[in-house]
Design an enzyme around this catalytic site. Structure first.
Site, PDB file in Angstrom:
ATOM      1  N   ASP A  30      -2.029  -7.520  -0.440  1.00 45.44           N
ATOM      2  CA  ASP A  30      -0.697  -6.960  -0.226  1.00 45.44           C
ATOM      3  C   ASP A  30      -0.816  -5.955   0.920  1.00 45.44           C
ATOM      4  O   ASP A  30      -1.231  -4.821   0.720  1.00 45.44           O
ATOM      5  CB  ASP A  30      -0.189  -6.296  -1.513  1.00 45.44           C
ATOM      6  CG  ASP A  30       1.197  -5.692  -1.316  1.00 45.44           C
ATOM      7  OD1 ASP A  30       1.684  -5.682  -0.169  1.00 45.44           O
ATOM      8  OD2 ASP A  30       1.777  -5.229  -2.320  1.00 45.44           O
TER       9      ASP A  30
ATOM     10  N   TYR B 219       0.682  -0.573  -5.985  1.00 46.38           N
ATOM     11  CA  TYR B 219       2.108  -0.888  -6.137  1.00 46.38           C
ATOM     12  C   TYR B 219       2.410  -2.122  -5.305  1.00 46.38           C
ATOM     13  O   TYR B 219       2.012  -2.214  -4.147  1.00 46.38           O
ATOM     14  CB  TYR B 219       2.955   0.295  -5.650  1.00 46.38           C
ATOM     15  CG  TYR B 219       4.443   0.044  -5.681  1.00 46.38           C
ATOM     16  CD1 TYR B 219       5.121  -0.107  -6.898  1.00 46.38           C
ATOM     17  CD2 TYR B 219       5.190  -0.042  -4.493  1.00 46.38           C
ATOM     18  CE1 TYR B 219       6.490  -0.338  -6.925  1.00 46.38           C
ATOM     19  CE2 TYR B 219       6.561  -0.262  -4.522  1.00 46.38           C
ATOM     20  CZ  TYR B 219       7.205  -0.403  -5.733  1.00 46.38           C
ATOM     21  OH  TYR B 219       8.568  -0.626  -5.759  1.00 46.38           O
TER      22      TYR B 219
ATOM     23  N   LYS C  99       7.625  -3.635   5.643  1.00 43.76           N
ATOM     24  CA  LYS C  99       7.648  -2.330   6.327  1.00 43.76           C
ATOM     25  C   LYS C  99       7.624  -2.445   7.870  1.00 43.76           C
ATOM     26  O   LYS C  99       8.642  -2.767   8.445  1.00 43.76           O
ATOM     27  CB  LYS C  99       6.560  -1.433   5.764  1.00 43.76           C
ATOM     28  CG  LYS C  99       6.848  -1.175   4.267  1.00 43.76           C
ATOM     29  CD  LYS C  99       6.158  -0.028   3.619  1.00 43.76           C
ATOM     30  CE  LYS C  99       6.827   0.259   2.281  1.00 43.76           C
ATOM     31  NZ  LYS C  99       6.026   0.036   1.099  1.00 43.76           N
TER      32      LYS C  99
HETATM   33  C1  LIG Z   1       6.494  -0.784  -0.179  1.00 41.78           C
HETATM   34  C2  LIG Z   1       5.558  -1.735  -0.760  1.00 41.78           C
HETATM   35  C3  LIG Z   1       5.989  -2.903  -1.421  1.00 41.78           C
HETATM   36  C4  LIG Z   1       7.429  -3.186  -1.690  1.00 41.78           C
HETATM   37  O1  LIG Z   1       8.176  -3.376  -0.522  1.00 41.78           O
HETATM   38  P1  LIG Z   1       9.764  -3.169  -0.580  1.00 41.78           P
HETATM   39  O2  LIG Z   1      10.216  -3.550   0.795  1.00 41.78           O
HETATM   40  O3  LIG Z   1       9.991  -1.740  -0.927  1.00 41.78           O
HETATM   41  O4  LIG Z   1      10.293  -4.081  -1.617  1.00 41.78           O
HETATM   42  C5  LIG Z   1       5.032  -3.795  -1.863  1.00 41.78           C
HETATM   43  N1  LIG Z   1       3.729  -3.560  -1.680  1.00 41.78           N
HETATM   44  C6  LIG Z   1       3.270  -2.453  -1.061  1.00 41.78           C
HETATM   45  C7  LIG Z   1       1.807  -2.263  -0.856  1.00 41.78           C
HETATM   46  C8  LIG Z   1       4.172  -1.491  -0.599  1.00 41.78           C
HETATM   47  O5  LIG Z   1       3.707  -0.382  -0.028  1.00 41.78           O
END
Ligand SMILES: *Cc1c(COP(=O)(O)O)cnc(C)c1O
Length: 427
Positions: free
Chosen positions: A239, A144, A267
């Site tokens: 990511d 994701y 995060k």
């Molecule tokens: C949470 C998450 C996102 C998205 O971040 P948001 O602040 O919710 O937009 C993207 N990549 C990964 C791996 C994530 O865990």
């Protein structure tokens, strides 16, 4: 069953907010339940509006690595807010945050701040396309990367169909530029590169996927991705929105030594406030406006309050050597859970790296989302409900990682293990 006040609020929320929530997984839909509404959260505990307190392993979905509302963060917010909450002009916090990221995250020479992880991945993809002059990207099933159009393809537990959008409203043409492959299968990547390697702008990957449970890359897999990207002039994007500053000071890239071209962060970096970032080689980053032709912007990007809060959290983590301490806590939880499940004689897989973990109810080794969706979802629902009843809050979905924080005590972990022992009676 959640308390009467939560029930009343949820009923009202559903009349005003689609599904009653501002982010879908909060709705408890995956576990056939209704969510509790939160009154407050401190340390390892979260308290609902009916006064019930839970030991929390969701940690606001990752950011709360010091626990909820740590004093260093709340005091910083109070202090900085006195000088203003947003400037729309450069401020010194931006330099300090950029310097911290450049010092800590091996791949990052220059960095741009955003207000969410989604913005970071969206912008990183645009930059990779602008830099390479190519359109196609590769992502992996079950990874994701936020709710970006091109990336909402097989993003989590959804359909694994090649190029089919997971969400209504994503144009087929966009999804068609995204090639979805199974994680941990180098031959699938090699085959695509042989056919159309010169058309691929980027591979984006969660190096340790945390949105399909928690999955460990196989030995050499990340290095393989790096090598094939280098061969074809494709940008490798890690990511690390979830793993960055979480599994180690410098993220997965520090642990594995595999350094991508670009990295996305979020995060933990915001200390609970809305912050994201993307960075990488200066040569690539300098293609961004105002230096280069790739446009990217944000009214609240580099917000002083958010960056000060994030920096306070990062410095405290570093000062306390938090990552080593979190690993000790994680090992204690892991040993306990393994013991309980073995005694019960249940088939399970437990994946963990430091303070991130996931329990799967299956006998099969989990190397990608196909394996994760094969786990026993009904057993998970019973397990989730029993833990919640007993005051332990884990993510309301079998496809989410659990998070420990520095506020979790060994007593919290022992209480959690007691609750798990009881929960096993219904699993
Ligand atoms: C949470 C998450 C996102 C998205 O971040 P948001 O602040 O919710 O937009 C993207 N990549 C990964 C791996 C994530 O865990």
């Amino acid at each position: 069953m959640v308390g009467p006040t939560s029930q009343k609020l949820f009923a009202k929320a559903k009349t005003l907010i689609p599904g009653g929530v501002n982010s879908p997984v909060r709705s408890f839909k995956n576990v056939d339940g209704d969510p509790f509404f939160v009154r407050s959260a401190h340390g390892s505990r979260i308290t609902d509006v009916d006064g019930k307190t839970y030991i929390d392993y969701v940690g606001t979905w990752g950011p709360a690595i010091l626990g909820h509302a740590p004093l260093v963060v709340t005091q910083t917010i109070h202090e900085v807010a006195k000088s203003g909450v947003s400037f729309g002009a450069p401020c010194p916090w931006e330099i300090e945050m950029a310097q911290t990221i450049v010092d800590w995250v091996p791949s990052v020479e220059k960095v741009r701040m955003t207000s969410s992880g989604t913005e970071a991945t969206m912008s990183a993809i645009r930059l990779a396309r602008g830099y390479t002059g190519r359109d196609k990207i590769i992502k992996f099933n079950g990874c994701y990367h936020g709710h970006v159009d091109h990336l909402l393809v097989a993003a989590g537990s959804g359909a694994l169909t090649h190029g089919e959008p997971d969400s209504a409203g994503v144009p087929k043409a966009f999804a068609g530029e995204t090639i979805c492959l199974p994680f941990n299968k180098p031959e699938a990547v090699a085959e695509v590169f042989e056919k159309m390697g010169e058309q691929i702008a980027a591979i984006i990957v969660e190096p340790y996927p945390g949105n399909a449970g928690f999955i460990i890359p196989q030995e050499g897999y990340l290095q393989f991705l790096k090598d094939i990207c280098a061969k074809y002039g494709t940008i490798l994007i890690f990511d690390e929105v979830m793993t960055g500053f979480r599994v180690a000071k410098g993220g997965v890239q520090e642990i594995t030594g595999v350094i991508p071209d670009m990295t996305c962060l979020g995060k933990v970096i915001g200390g609970g406030l809305p912050v994201g970032a993307f960075g990488g080689k200066a040569e690539i980053m300098d293609h961004l406006a105002p230096l280069g032709p790739v446009y990217q912007a944000g009214t609240l990007s580099g917000n002083p309050l958010a960056l000060a809060a994030g920096l306070a959290q990062l410095k405290e983590l570093d000062r306390k050597h938090g990552w080593a301490e979190l690993d000790v806590l994680g090992a204690r939880l892991e040993a306990g859970i393994r013991g309980i499940l073995k005694e019960k004689g249940l088939d399970f897989q437990f994946n963990r790296l430091g303070s991130m973990f996931c329990l799967f109810f299956t006998e099969n080794k989990i190397i990608n989302v196909d394996d994760a969706t094969g786990a026993d979802a009904a057993a998970f629902r019973r397990y989730f409900a029993a833990l919640l009843e007993d005051g332990v809050f884990i993510a309301p979905s079998p496809y989410e990682a659990g998070f420990l924080s520095l506020a979790h005590s060994t007593g919290d972990i022992d209480d959690t293990l007691d609750a798990m022992t009881k929960a096993m009676k219904v699993v």
